[in-house]
Design a protein around this motif. Sequence first.
Motif, PDB file in Angstrom:
ATOM      1  N   GLY A   1      -8.890  -7.394  10.166  1.00  0.00           N
ATOM      2  CA  GLY A   1      -9.625  -6.438   9.355  1.00  0.00           C
ATOM      3  C   GLY A   1     -11.018  -6.190   9.896  1.00  0.00           C
ATOM      4  O   GLY A   1     -11.522  -5.060   9.884  1.00  0.00           O
ATOM      5  N   HIS A   2     -11.640  -7.259  10.404  1.00  0.00           N
ATOM      6  CA  HIS A   2     -12.997  -7.146  10.956  1.00  0.00           C
ATOM      7  C   HIS A   2     -13.055  -6.139  12.105  1.00  0.00           C
ATOM      8  O   HIS A   2     -14.085  -5.472  12.307  1.00  0.00           O
ATOM      9  CB  HIS A   2     -13.459  -8.522  11.442  1.00  0.00           C
ATOM     10  CG  HIS A   2     -14.834  -8.531  12.023  1.00  0.00           C
ATOM     11  ND1 HIS A   2     -15.982  -8.402  11.260  1.00  0.00           N
ATOM     12  CD2 HIS A   2     -15.254  -8.644  13.321  1.00  0.00           C
ATOM     13  CE1 HIS A   2     -17.031  -8.436  12.050  1.00  0.00           C
ATOM     14  NE2 HIS A   2     -16.632  -8.581  13.305  1.00  0.00           N
ATOM     15  N   LEU A   3     -11.962  -5.999  12.836  1.00  0.00           N
ATOM     16  CA  LEU A   3     -11.925  -5.054  13.954  1.00  0.00           C
ATOM     17  C   LEU A   3     -12.190  -3.624  13.504  1.00  0.00           C
ATOM     18  O   LEU A   3     -12.673  -2.797  14.286  1.00  0.00           O
ATOM     19  CB  LEU A   3     -10.561  -5.110  14.653  1.00  0.00           C
ATOM     20  CG  LEU A   3     -10.188  -6.420  15.351  1.00  0.00           C
ATOM     21  CD1 LEU A   3      -8.744  -6.350  15.860  1.00  0.00           C
ATOM     22  CD2 LEU A   3     -11.140  -6.707  16.500  1.00  0.00           C
ATOM     23  N   VAL A   4     -11.861  -3.314  12.249  1.00  0.00           N
ATOM     24  CA  VAL A   4     -12.025  -1.948  11.753  1.00  0.00           C
ATOM     25  C   VAL A   4     -12.975  -1.880  10.558  1.00  0.00           C
ATOM     26  O   VAL A   4     -12.983  -0.899   9.807  1.00  0.00           O
ATOM     27  CB  VAL A   4     -10.652  -1.330  11.378  1.00  0.00           C
ATOM     28  CG1 VAL A   4      -9.789  -1.168  12.606  1.00  0.00           C
ATOM     29  CG2 VAL A   4      -9.935  -2.165  10.318  1.00  0.00           C
ATOM     30  N   GLY A   5     -13.752  -2.942  10.377  1.00  0.00           N
ATOM     31  CA  GLY A   5     -14.727  -2.929   9.298  1.00  0.00           C
ATOM     32  C   GLY A   5     -14.140  -3.130   7.916  1.00  0.00           C
ATOM     33  O   GLY A   5     -14.717  -2.676   6.918  1.00  0.00           O
ATOM     34  N   ALA A   6     -12.990  -3.809   7.840  1.00  0.00           N
ATOM     35  CA  ALA A   6     -12.346  -4.082   6.559  1.00  0.00           C
ATOM     36  C   ALA A   6     -12.318  -5.585   6.320  1.00  0.00           C
ATOM     37  O   ALA A   6     -12.419  -6.384   7.255  1.00  0.00           O
ATOM     38  CB  ALA A   6     -10.923  -3.526   6.545  1.00  0.00           C
TER      39      ALA A   6
ATOM     40  N   LYS B   1       0.830  -1.205   0.000  1.00  0.00           N
ATOM     41  CA  LYS B   1       0.000   0.000   0.000  1.00  0.00           C
ATOM     42  C   LYS B   1       0.864   1.255   0.000  1.00  0.00           C
ATOM     43  O   LYS B   1       0.644   2.193  -0.782  1.00  0.00           O
ATOM     44  CB  LYS B   1      -0.920  -0.006   1.222  1.00  0.00           C
ATOM     45  CG  LYS B   1      -1.916   1.134   1.277  1.00  0.00           C
ATOM     46  CD  LYS B   1      -2.894   0.929   2.431  1.00  0.00           C
ATOM     47  CE  LYS B   1      -4.034   1.943   2.367  1.00  0.00           C
ATOM     48  NZ  LYS B   1      -5.056   1.682   3.398  1.00  0.00           N
ATOM     49  N   LEU B   2       1.883   1.281   0.851  1.00  0.00           N
ATOM     50  CA  LEU B   2       2.786   2.434   0.914  1.00  0.00           C
ATOM     51  C   LEU B   2       3.514   2.645  -0.406  1.00  0.00           C
ATOM     52  O   LEU B   2       3.661   3.774  -0.888  1.00  0.00           O
ATOM     53  CB  LEU B   2       3.796   2.234   2.041  1.00  0.00           C
ATOM     54  CG  LEU B   2       3.254   2.328   3.467  1.00  0.00           C
ATOM     55  CD1 LEU B   2       4.282   1.798   4.464  1.00  0.00           C
ATOM     56  CD2 LEU B   2       2.905   3.776   3.801  1.00  0.00           C
TER      57      LEU B   2
ATOM     58  N   VAL C   1      -5.774  -3.426   4.398  1.00  0.00           N
ATOM     59  CA  VAL C   1      -4.945  -3.846   3.256  1.00  0.00           C
ATOM     60  C   VAL C   1      -5.765  -4.629   2.230  1.00  0.00           C
ATOM     61  O   VAL C   1      -5.202  -5.326   1.383  1.00  0.00           O
ATOM     62  CB  VAL C   1      -3.739  -4.690   3.732  1.00  0.00           C
ATOM     63  CG1 VAL C   1      -2.834  -3.878   4.642  1.00  0.00           C
ATOM     64  CG2 VAL C   1      -4.185  -5.977   4.425  1.00  0.00           C
ATOM     65  N   THR C   2      -7.073  -4.481   2.287  1.00  0.00           N
ATOM     66  CA  THR C   2      -7.945  -5.271   1.417  1.00  0.00           C
ATOM     67  C   THR C   2      -7.550  -5.213  -0.062  1.00  0.00           C
ATOM     68  O   THR C   2      -7.426  -6.261  -0.710  1.00  0.00           O
ATOM     69  CB  THR C   2      -9.411  -4.834   1.590  1.00  0.00           C
ATOM     70  OG1 THR C   2      -9.770  -4.939   2.981  1.00  0.00           O
ATOM     71  CG2 THR C   2     -10.337  -5.700   0.761  1.00  0.00           C
ATOM     72  N   PRO C   3      -7.298  -4.023  -0.635  1.00  0.00           N
ATOM     73  CA  PRO C   3      -6.959  -3.989  -2.065  1.00  0.00           C
ATOM     74  C   PRO C   3      -5.604  -4.611  -2.390  1.00  0.00           C
ATOM     75  O   PRO C   3      -5.309  -4.875  -3.550  1.00  0.00           O
ATOM     76  CB  PRO C   3      -6.951  -2.487  -2.388  1.00  0.00           C
ATOM     77  CG  PRO C   3      -7.680  -1.826  -1.270  1.00  0.00           C
ATOM     78  CD  PRO C   3      -7.409  -2.673  -0.067  1.00  0.00           C
ATOM     79  N   TYR C   4      -4.781  -4.832  -1.368  1.00  0.00           N
ATOM     80  CA  TYR C   4      -3.406  -5.299  -1.589  1.00  0.00           C
ATOM     81  C   TYR C   4      -3.177  -6.716  -1.065  1.00  0.00           C
ATOM     82  O   TYR C   4      -2.056  -7.213  -1.105  1.00  0.00           O
ATOM     83  CB  TYR C   4      -2.422  -4.331  -0.911  1.00  0.00           C
ATOM     84  CG  TYR C   4      -2.575  -2.930  -1.435  1.00  0.00           C
ATOM     85  CD1 TYR C   4      -1.921  -2.527  -2.592  1.00  0.00           C
ATOM     86  CD2 TYR C   4      -3.418  -2.016  -0.799  1.00  0.00           C
ATOM     87  CE1 TYR C   4      -2.083  -1.252  -3.101  1.00  0.00           C
ATOM     88  CE2 TYR C   4      -3.586  -0.737  -1.296  1.00  0.00           C
ATOM     89  CZ  TYR C   4      -2.919  -0.361  -2.451  1.00  0.00           C
ATOM     90  OH  TYR C   4      -3.094   0.903  -2.966  1.00  0.00           O
TER      91      TYR C   4
END
Length: 238
Positions: free
Chosen positions: A212-217, A25-26, A165-168
């Motif tokens: 990811g679920h912790l932050v809705g991702a 991502k970075l 990091v879903t898209p990556y």
Amino acid sequence: MKLDVLVFAAHPDDAEMSCGGTLCKLIDEGKKVGIVDLTRGEMGTRGTPEIRAQEAKKAAEIMGLTIRVNLGFRDAFFVHDEAHQLAIIQQIRRFQPDILLGNAVIDRHPDHGKAAKLVRDSAFLSGLRKITTSLEGQLQEPWRPKRMFTYIQDHRLQPDFVVDVTPYFGLKWEAIKAYSSQFYNPESDDPQTYLSSQAFLKFLEARHRDVGHLVGAEFGEGFQSETPLKINSPLDLI
């Protein structure tokens, strides 16, 4: 060569498994990112140091790293002493990163916690002017990164922040699978290990879904911070 983010990893593949999505991502955002592997992973049951070096190179190309370095510390037997600190200080001063990422402070493999403390202490010492280091015959200037965070590995630690990091995640998964000697490979005749089963890859995917679920991702990578994170306003967190 100045980097925005420098990652230290006790073994090749630590960074890919734990923060590879964040690195992708970075890099996609135009940041310069590098990895310093402390050891060659020579104590691993599967593969060889030479094979793992080739796998690390392939993973670096997949992620688009600016640079990857291996310090050649003794896998399982490196220690927290002046010589190892100076080797790490040299890399910090060489790349002058704003952010350091390091191994989990507490984890299944003892090298991970050991590496976290070694890198953290070295990062502080790197800012002291009376500690001198040189590279290719040139004296190095002191440099202390603005922040250091540790990535979460095998143990389920509570993150202080999570990167979506879903898209990556697909690219991260490609980088992980570059280590074909270490992970599930039905064509391998090497002995089975904790990492080499299909079950481990399922666990790894589930862990990223859970974080990811912790932050809705859909997929997330968690990090811990030794000190509180400063924000200018609660609205920054929206």
